[in-house]
Design a protein around this motif. Structure first.
Motif, PDB file in Angstrom:
ATOM      1  N   TRP A  53      11.903   3.486  -5.159  1.00 53.50           N
ATOM      2  CA  TRP A  53      11.774   2.760  -4.319  1.00 53.50           C
ATOM      3  C   TRP A  53      11.673   1.252  -5.057  1.00 53.50           C
ATOM      4  CZ3 TRP A  53       7.183  -0.346  -1.635  1.00 53.50           C
ATOM      5  CH2 TRP A  53       7.784  -1.218  -0.610  1.00 53.50           C
ATOM      6  N   TRP A  56       7.879  -0.792 -10.745  1.00 51.51           N
ATOM      7  CA  TRP A  56       7.043  -1.733 -11.253  1.00 51.51           C
ATOM      8  C   TRP A  56       5.774  -1.514 -11.804  1.00 51.51           C
ATOM      9  CZ3 TRP A  56       1.940  -1.045  -8.292  1.00 51.51           C
ATOM     10  CH2 TRP A  56       1.976  -0.190  -7.548  1.00 51.51           C
ATOM     11  N   ASP A 160       0.647  -7.699  -2.475  1.00 53.56           N
ATOM     12  CA  ASP A 160       0.507  -7.360  -3.905  1.00 53.56           C
ATOM     13  C   ASP A 160       0.679  -8.230  -4.882  1.00 53.56           C
ATOM     14  OD1 ASP A 160       1.632  -5.625  -1.642  1.00 53.56           O
ATOM     15  OD2 ASP A 160       2.532  -4.076  -2.984  1.00 53.56           O
ATOM     16  N   GLN A 222       4.100  -0.136   3.496  1.00 56.32           N
ATOM     17  CA  GLN A 222       3.369   0.954   3.261  1.00 56.32           C
ATOM     18  C   GLN A 222       2.317   1.148   3.987  1.00 56.32           C
ATOM     19  OE1 GLN A 222       4.170  -0.909  -0.686  1.00 56.32           O
ATOM     20  NE2 GLN A 222       3.982   1.075  -1.616  1.00 56.32           N
ATOM     21  N   TRP A 230      -3.752  -1.809   5.294  1.00 55.45           N
ATOM     22  CA  TRP A 230      -3.379  -1.070   4.263  1.00 55.45           C
ATOM     23  C   TRP A 230      -4.597  -0.845   3.410  1.00 55.45           C
ATOM     24  CZ3 TRP A 230       0.127  -2.618  -0.011  1.00 55.45           C
ATOM     25  CH2 TRP A 230       0.359  -1.640  -0.835  1.00 55.45           C
ATOM     26  N   ARG A 232      -4.892  -0.073   0.292  1.00 54.43           N
ATOM     27  CA  ARG A 232      -4.430  -0.530  -1.150  1.00 54.43           C
ATOM     28  C   ARG A 232      -4.271  -1.964  -1.119  1.00 54.43           C
ATOM     29  NH1 ARG A 232      -1.013   2.977  -2.480  1.00 54.43           N
ATOM     30  NH2 ARG A 232       0.961   2.113  -2.862  1.00 54.43           N
ATOM     31  N   TRP A 236      -5.892  -4.775  -3.436  1.00 50.50           N
ATOM     32  CA  TRP A 236      -4.963  -5.902  -4.323  1.00 50.50           C
ATOM     33  C   TRP A 236      -5.594  -7.253  -3.941  1.00 50.50           C
ATOM     34  CZ3 TRP A 236      -3.337  -2.948  -7.903  1.00 50.50           C
ATOM     35  CH2 TRP A 236      -2.321  -2.027  -7.770  1.00 50.50           C
ATOM     36  N   TYR A 353       1.498   7.004  -2.549  1.00 48.81           N
ATOM     37  CA  TYR A 353       2.440   5.601  -2.814  1.00 48.81           C
ATOM     38  C   TYR A 353       2.975   5.145  -1.633  1.00 48.81           C
ATOM     39  CZ  TYR A 353       6.511   3.267  -4.927  1.00 48.81           C
ATOM     40  OH  TYR A 353       7.379   2.296  -5.361  1.00 48.81           O
TER      41      TYR A 353
HETATM   42  N1  GLY Z   1       3.981  -1.941  -3.984  1.00 46.27           N
HETATM   43  C1  GLY Z   1       2.882  -1.841  -4.679  1.00 46.27           C
HETATM   44  C2  GLY Z   1       2.044  -0.868  -4.275  1.00 46.27           C
HETATM   45  O1  GLY Z   1       2.666   0.429  -4.007  1.00 46.27           O
HETATM   46  O2  GLY Z   1       0.868  -0.941  -4.170  1.00 46.27           O
END
Ligand code: GLY
Length: 392
Positions: A53, A56, A160, A222, A230, A232, A236, A353
């Motif tokens: 994708w 990073w 992010d 995501q 979300w 994650r 962050w 992910y």
């Molecule tokens: N794109 C960064 C993450 O998947 O957290």
């Protein structure tokens, strides 16, 4: 899925064992697949043909090697860390991604530079690489909306990026460059205003009008939905705003990190490991994201440090650290910590992910591995320094 939380009196043993497992698995990856930078496992294996994708994650493998070297002093980890760091140095000019903070601040050259500072021989050429990366990332700044745009398109800002903006703060402070500092400040202000909600939850993405700079809507790639949280992304935000507070002593960034961490802690189930999205339907919330748990634990330690540096908080730093230790302890137990005797090549199981693209769902993920090691190193250092969990 529900995990266990170890007894607080057993945490040192649990963390030491997990740190051993982490070193074993990283050595196995580097020996079996030299110079390979994976993102996520498929059925527990790092090497496969799955889509990236976006690229990073290349700082996380050397980042773990730097953490292992810092904790153990092992010269072989230092040799490996330098080698893998050098492999990604050309990325300091990468204009395709918004992730140069992951690559150069969290992962590689800042850690390398700080190792030379600790050794009493600061190597300014290493710091110059971090500053260069910060200058490159700052070129993503959109004057109209006052934010750093994501890799997706100029109209898009991701939560992010809060983990990456520290490389611009760092570069601005090291080079005494007011223009870089202004970019970092504006990005943090825009994110705080448009991606952090009133209750402390976060959106993954905000979309801006390229002509007027107006924020049009919150969306996601995501997460479950544009108006969901979300997990994650929220983790962050906690870690990212805390780092900005540490670097700048800015009380406003500290306050934002606290609001996000309060919301995060409120959403956790009894086992302290986040669901992948806190607003997904109940059956989908069974899917945990252990990487969000690792980022959260490390982020709470970072937030405690920021409180102390700014000279606020009373008992807050000790409470944050105690909570971070328990959340980290949960990841060190079944079903999260992989057994080095099994075929599973990762360290932490049950990360995620990209659910919608079906990439790395219920697998080990490179950022989960790195922030788990980051949190373990911080927790063990706190215990070495006499941090007590008694009575907590
Ligand atoms: N794109 C960064 C993450 O998947 O957290």
């Amino acid at each position: 899925m529900t995990g266990k939380i170890p007894d607080s009196s057993d945490l040192r043993r649990v963390f030491e064992k997990a740190f051993e497992v982490a070193q074993h698995q990283v050595k196995r990856l580097a020996d079996n697949h030299p110079d390979y930078f994976p993102l996520y496992t498929e059925h527990g294996k790092w090497r496969h043909g799955g889509e990236a994708w976006t690229n990073w994650c290349e700082g996380f493998l050397p980042g773990m090697m730097w953490l292992f070297h810092e904790r153990t002093g092992d010269a072989d980890w230092r040799r490996r860390a330098e080698h893998y760091s050098r492999l990604i140095e050309p990325r300091k000019d990468d204009r395709e991604v918004h992730d140069l903070g992951f690559l150069f601040y969290h992962g590689t050259y800042r850690r390398w530079y700080e190792a030379t500072v600790r050794e009493g021989k600061p190597d300014e050429a290493l710091q110059a690489v971090v500053v260069h990366a910060g200058r490159t990332l700052a070129k993503r700044f959109q004057e109209k909306g006052q934010y750093l745009c994501s890799f997706v398109r100029p109209e898009s800002c991701f939560i992010d990026i809060m983990m990456n903006v520290p490389v611009i703060w760092y570069a601005g402070l090291a080079a005494d460059d007011e223009k870089l500092l202004a970019v970092a400040r504006a990005h943090c202000e825009t994110t705080r205003r448009y991606l952090v909600r009133g209750d402390g939850s976060t959106a993954h993405e905000a979309m801006f009008d390229p002509e007027t700079g107006e924020c049009l809507r919150q969306t996601t790639h995501q997460g479950y939905r544009g108006d969901s949280c979300w997990s994650r992304g929220l983790a962050w935000a906690v870690y990212g705003f805390a780092t900005c507070a540490k670097l700048t002593k800015g009380a406003v960034w500290l306050d934002t990190a606290v609001r996000c961490s309060d919301y995060l802690v409120q959403q956790l189930a009894a086992d302290l490991v986040p669901a992948w999205d806190f607003d997904a339907p109940a059956d989908q919330r069974q899917q945990k994201d252990s990487s969000a748990g690792a980022i959260m634990a490390a982020g709470l330690f970072e937030l405690a440090d920021a409180f102390e540096l700014i000279g606020q908080g009373g008992t807050a730093p000790a409470n944050l650290r105690a909570y971070g230790m328990m959340a980290l302890g949960a990841l060190c137990c079944d079903p999260y910590l992989a057994s080095p005797d099994s075929d599973w090549e990762g360290i932490l199981k049950h990360g995620v992910y990209h659910v919608h693209k079906n990439l790395g769902v219920d697998e080990s993920v490179m950022w989960g591995e790195f922030f788990f090691c980051d949190a373990l190193h911080r927790a063990l250092t706190l215990l070495d320094e006499g941090f007590g969990m008694k009575g907590r």
